[in-house]
Motif scaffolding. Structure first.
Motif, short mmCIF file in Angstrom:
data_model
loop_
_atom_site.label_atom_id
_atom_site.label_comp_id
_atom_site.label_asym_id
_atom_site.label_seq_id
_atom_site.Cartn_x
_atom_site.Cartn_y
_atom_site.Cartn_z
N ALA A 66 47.21 -6.26 2.00
CA ALA A 66 46.72 -5.00 1.46
C ALA A 66 47.37 -4.67 0.13
O ALA A 66 47.06 -3.65 -0.49
N LEU A 67 48.31 -5.51 -0.31
CA LEU A 67 48.98 -5.29 -1.59
C LEU A 67 48.36 -6.20 -2.65
O LEU A 67 48.31 -7.42 -2.49
N GLN A 68 47.86 -5.59 -3.72
CA GLN A 68 47.32 -6.35 -4.85
C GLN A 68 48.28 -6.19 -6.02
O GLN A 68 48.66 -5.06 -6.36
N ILE A 69 48.66 -7.29 -6.61
CA ILE A 69 49.62 -7.26 -7.69
C ILE A 69 49.05 -8.01 -8.88
O ILE A 69 48.35 -9.02 -8.73
N ALA A 70 49.27 -7.49 -10.07
CA ALA A 70 48.80 -8.12 -11.30
C ALA A 70 49.96 -8.15 -12.29
O ALA A 70 50.79 -7.24 -12.33
N VAL A 71 50.00 -9.22 -13.10
CA VAL A 71 51.06 -9.37 -14.09
C VAL A 71 50.44 -9.84 -15.39
O VAL A 71 49.48 -10.62 -15.39
N THR A 89 51.55 -4.42 -12.16
CA THR A 89 50.94 -3.33 -11.40
C THR A 89 50.80 -3.77 -9.95
O THR A 89 50.29 -4.85 -9.67
N VAL A 90 51.29 -2.91 -9.03
CA VAL A 90 51.18 -3.17 -7.60
C VAL A 90 50.33 -2.06 -6.99
O VAL A 90 50.63 -0.87 -7.17
N THR A 91 49.28 -2.45 -6.28
CA THR A 91 48.37 -1.48 -5.66
C THR A 91 48.40 -1.67 -4.16
O THR A 91 48.29 -2.80 -3.66
N ASN A 92 48.55 -0.56 -3.43
CA ASN A 92 48.58 -0.58 -1.98
C ASN A 92 47.26 0.01 -1.47
O ASN A 92 47.02 1.21 -1.58
N SER A 93 46.39 -0.85 -0.92
CA SER A 93 45.09 -0.38 -0.44
C SER A 93 45.10 -0.06 1.05
O SER A 93 44.05 0.26 1.61
N ALA A 94 46.27 -0.12 1.68
CA ALA A 94 46.37 0.13 3.12
C ALA A 94 46.45 1.62 3.41
O ALA A 94 46.67 2.45 2.52
N ASP A 95 46.29 1.96 4.68
CA ASP A 95 46.41 3.35 5.11
C ASP A 95 47.85 3.75 5.39
O ASP A 95 48.12 4.89 5.76
N SER A 96 48.77 2.80 5.23
CA SER A 96 50.20 3.08 5.46
C SER A 96 50.98 2.71 4.21
O SER A 96 50.52 1.95 3.36
N ALA A 97 52.17 3.25 4.10
CA ALA A 97 52.99 3.03 2.92
C ALA A 97 53.63 1.65 2.94
O ALA A 97 53.85 1.05 3.99
N ALA A 98 53.90 1.16 1.73
CA ALA A 98 54.64 -0.10 1.58
C ALA A 98 56.10 0.24 1.33
O ALA A 98 56.42 1.16 0.58
N THR A 99 57.00 -0.49 1.98
CA THR A 99 58.42 -0.19 1.88
C THR A 99 58.97 -0.61 0.52
O THR A 99 58.33 -1.34 -0.25
N ALA A 100 60.15 -0.14 0.22
CA ALA A 100 60.80 -0.46 -1.04
C ALA A 100 61.08 -1.96 -1.12
O ALA A 100 61.37 -2.61 -0.12
N ALA A 101 60.98 -2.49 -2.33
CA ALA A 101 61.24 -3.92 -2.54
C ALA A 101 61.48 -4.16 -4.01
O ALA A 101 61.25 -3.28 -4.85
N ASP A 102 61.94 -5.35 -4.33
CA ASP A 102 62.15 -5.75 -5.72
C ASP A 102 60.91 -6.48 -6.23
O ASP A 102 60.31 -7.30 -5.53
N VAL A 103 60.53 -6.17 -7.47
CA VAL A 103 59.52 -6.95 -8.17
C VAL A 103 60.27 -7.95 -9.04
O VAL A 103 61.06 -7.57 -9.91
N VAL A 104 60.02 -9.24 -8.78
CA VAL A 104 60.71 -10.31 -9.49
C VAL A 104 59.72 -11.00 -10.41
O VAL A 104 58.64 -11.43 -9.97
N VAL A 105 60.04 -11.11 -11.71
CA VAL A 105 59.21 -11.81 -12.69
C VAL A 105 59.90 -13.11 -13.04
O VAL A 105 61.09 -13.13 -13.39
N ALA A 106 59.15 -14.20 -12.94
CA ALA A 106 59.74 -15.52 -13.19
C ALA A 106 58.77 -16.37 -14.00
O ALA A 106 57.57 -16.14 -14.03
N VAL A 107 59.36 -17.37 -14.67
CA VAL A 107 58.59 -18.32 -15.46
C VAL A 107 58.95 -19.72 -14.98
O VAL A 107 60.13 -20.04 -14.79
N SER A 108 57.90 -20.55 -14.80
CA SER A 108 58.16 -21.93 -14.39
C SER A 108 58.56 -22.77 -15.59
O SER A 108 58.10 -22.54 -16.71
#
Length: 743
Positions: A66-71, A89-108
């Motif tokens: 239910a979490l859609q993320i775009a970078v 951008t992180v979008t939560n389309s669920a009927d419940s909340a998403a818990t706290a977390a880290d957004v990690v950006v990485a490059v290969s």
């Protein structure tokens, strides 16, 4: 209080019902006490320093799907000496909340070396399997997200110093990933960055083609109200024009838009007249699309020998609108001498109506994915004024010097036909960017375009021109289109050039793939349109000017073939049905009013029939009357001049050869050129010619009787008058006594 169960005993049996309800009370009280205690523990666990508004309500954790993320990396995804901005951008389309977390950006550290690899990575980040492994990837940013409420989104922007692992990367295209690390199945978004080769030779030119088209239409031309809306500030046509103004984009213009403005003459909306002047004043190179941007591949699949055109647009014009031609002032000086305006009171020619300014002729742009070897071969002989035909094709339909998965040579030739090959993947990314609903989505698409353009430039002659398109789109904003055009004009460090530059030099030899399977529904619709058009052309021979029907029909057919309808197949099916019904209504607009049975009481008499004309113009017809047997002799051909929108009575002389009998007449309307108009109408005729003799005898007898009665009455009247005069005559002549002659 006593609780009563729905399954209580029958009325009057109180004892058992009370026992059934009271037994669970101790357990109910115990459960309530436990619930209160649990609630107290939860609230006690909340730190006193946290405001009540910051407390996330108790809810089931949102599932990872239910979490859609775009970078997206800023600067069109190109890494420079300046800090790199990455937006997530992180979008939560669920009927419940998403818990706290880290957004990690990485490059290969592993570069993507082909279009297919880039496409695969962007479609499914798990396909590469490299990101997330510290040995293979470089974490360039980490940001804590304090949870996301249900049906909400959160956007983060981080600035990355190039020294944070990016300067170690060799020139190339690299995967970029953003991970919302919640639970065992984190949400991952894929993007790309481009590390340019600063030491490489400068890149060559780039051509950027953009269409100037109107929305899908069901009529031959835009109306005055539609033009006023589309060319006003914020209208689709005004947005397109404003987006290309000041750029070097090559314009693919639908001439039907300009014709719609010009046919209105001085009555055209002021905004439309200004739009037309501004377009003609632009210095951009350009070419004309088919009228209405009609689908070329469908025409060829339907067996049309050459692309359809409009023969005339005169029925759309009125001389009253050209008594004082409008002369709007262009926003910028004209790039070339425009077509001279017609003299006041005269109608412009078709060429003047369709003129888009100084343009290269015979350039064809089939809808993306529809042009292959068959389509190109069919258009090969469509040159104009000794200018060879050129067809635009995507690189994924080409093999040879320009082909899928390799660098693209823009100017090429296939089996003697000139083709302009545009980079398919870069163009698709630019199209997505021009119609993107949000800034992050647009930035991601522009970064993808940079990646594809980098791969198309590397490994080949960097000075060779590259061609891209910002393809047709049903809806997009002017700002989004301008952003996409600005990015396209400088992809891979290139400089935008005009159309003539692209087609100069020696073309590369290429091989085209076979045509894609045509859209059966569109081919069937065109086949039906052409059949209806032929029927209307025959029907229109009853008019003094057949083009009042045939010209709007052809214009409407081309609009219904417009590529804009490809994005709306359901609406297209409805439009086809409505057009078929309208054609049938027109063909039924002239006919014979149904006739009841006729009794002929004489050996010769005219019969009266009624012809209906629902058209807005007078028509010339011939009524063909055919007897069913030799007992009737009729006037076979009767010319008719029927007025506009009215019924006309027609008399047909008929002669009976027998005294009595049953016969029929067949009525058929034809045009002056003897083309049948509508179905034939049979009429039953009962001949009673002997009744004519009986009627004559009766009438002679009645007349004779009336004459005799009149004579008798006259004689009797004269006798009575004479008798009266004899009675009164002595009284008049007798003189009084005692008088003399002298009085």
């Amino acid at each position: 209080m006593t609780l009563i169960s729905p399954a209580a005993a029958p009325h009057g049996s109180r004892g058992p019902r009370r026992r059934a309800v009271r037994r669970p009370l101790p357990r109910l009280r115990a459960g309530l006490a436990a619930l209160v205690a649990a609630a107290a523990l939860v609230f006690a666990a909340v730190p006193a320093a946290v405001p009540a508004a910051a407390v996330v309500p108790m809810a089931t954790e949102a599932p990872s799907d239910a979490l859609q993320i775009a970078v997206a990396a800023g600067g069109n995804g190109v890494v420079t000496a300046e800090p790199l901005t990455v937006t997530v951008t992180v979008t939560n389309s669920a009927d419940s909340a998403a818990t706290a977390a880290d957004v990690v950006v990485a490059v290969s550290r592993t570069a993507l070396t082909t279009d297919a690899a880039v496409k695969s990575w962007l479609a499914d980040p798990s396909s590469e399997g490299a990101l997330g492994a510290p040995a293979a990837d470089v974490e360039i940013a980490r940001e804590a997200v304090p949870g996301i409420a249900a049906h909400a989104s959160r956007t983060l922007t981080v600035t990355v110093d190039p020294a944070a692992g990016l300067t170690e990367l060799a020139p190339g295209v690299y995967p970029l990933a953003a991970t919302y690390a919640t639970g065992s199945d984190p949400a991952v978004a894929a993007g790309v960055i481009v590390v340019p080769d600063a030491a490489a030779d400068p890149s060559g030119p780039i051509g950027v083609i953009v269409p100037i088209t109107a929305p899908a239409l069901t009529a031959g031309l835009l109306t005055a109200d539609q033009l006023a809306e589309l060319t006003a500030p914020g209208g689709a046509l005004r947005d397109q024009l404003d987006a290309v103004t000041g750029t070097a984009a090559i314009l693919a213009v639908d001439p039907a838009i300009l014709a719609a403005i010009r046919v209105l003459g001085s009555s055209a909306p002021a905004a439309a007249q200004q739009w037309l002047a501004d377009l003609l004043a632009l210095p951009n190179s350009r070419f004309a699309l088919q009228f209405g941007d009609a689908d070329l591949a469908t025409q060829i699949a339907a067996g049309v020998g050459a692309p359809l055109t409009v023969p005339t647009l005169a029925p759309y014009m009125s001389a009253d609108d050209f008594t004082a031609p409008a002369t709007p002032t262009p926003a910028t000086p004209p790039a070339a001498t425009p077509t001279p305006a017609p003299e006041p009171g005269t109608l412009p020619t078709l060429a003047a109506l369709l003129d888009i300014g100084e343009a290269r002729s015979a350039v064809y742009w089939p809808a993306t994915g529809t042009a292959g070897s068959g389509v190109v071969a069919a258009l090969r002989d469509g040159g104009v004024d000794e200018v060879a035909a050129v067809t635009l094709v995507p690189s994924d339909e080409v093999s040879g010097a320009a082909g899928a998965g390799s660098a693209t040579a823009a100017w090429a030739q296939s089996d003697g036909a000139g083709v302009l090959v545009y980079d398919a993947e870069t163009s698709a990314a630019l199209h997505e960017a021009s119609a993107a609903p949000g800034s992050v989505t647009q930035a991601a698409a522009l970064a993808a375009a940079s990646a594809y353009a980098h791969l198309a430039t590397s490994g080949t002659d960097r000075t060779a021109p590259l061609l891209v398109t910002v393809d047709r789109a049903a809806t997009r904003t002017g700002d989004a289109l301008r952003t996409a055009l600005a990015a396209a004009s400088s992809l891979a460090g290139r400089t935008a050039v005009d159309l003539d530059t692209l087609v100069s030099g020696t073309p590369a030899a290429v091989t085209l793939a076979a045509d894609a399977e045509p859209d059966a529904d569109r081919v069937a619709a065109l086949t039906d349109f052409l059949q209806g058009e032929g029927d209307l052309a025959s029907f229109a021979t009853i008019l003094a000017d057949p083009t009042v029907l045939t010209a709007p029909e052809r214009a409407t057919v081309l609009q219904l073939l417009g590529n804009a309808w490809r994005e709306a197949p359901v609406a297209f099916a409805d439009a086809v049905t409505q057009h078929q019904a309208a054609t049938a209504t027109t063909l039924d607009a002239v006919g014979i009013v149904p006739v009841s049975d006729i009794t002929l009481l004489a050996t010769a008499a005219p019969l009266t029939f009624t012809v209906r004309n629902d058209l807005a113009w007078p028509v010339s017809l011939v009524l063909i009357t055919t007897p069913g047997d030799p007992r009737l002799r009729v006037q076979n051909s009767t010319p008719i001049e029927a007025g506009a929108a009215q019924n006309t009575r027609v008399k047909v002389p008929v002669e009976a050869r027998v005294g009595s009998g049953e016969s029929t007449l067949t009525l058929q309307l034809r045009s002056p050129t003897m083309i049948a108009i509508g179905p034939s109408v049979p009429v039953a005729v009962a001949v009673r010619a002997e009744w004519e003799s009986v009627g004559i005898v009766v009438m002679v007898t009645l007349i004779a009787a009336m004459l005799v009665a009149g004579v008798v009455r006259t004689v009797l009247r004269l006798r009575r008058r004479a008798a009266a005069e004899r009675t009164q005559e002595p009284e008049r002549t007798q003189e009084p006594e005692g008088t003399d002659a002298d009085g």
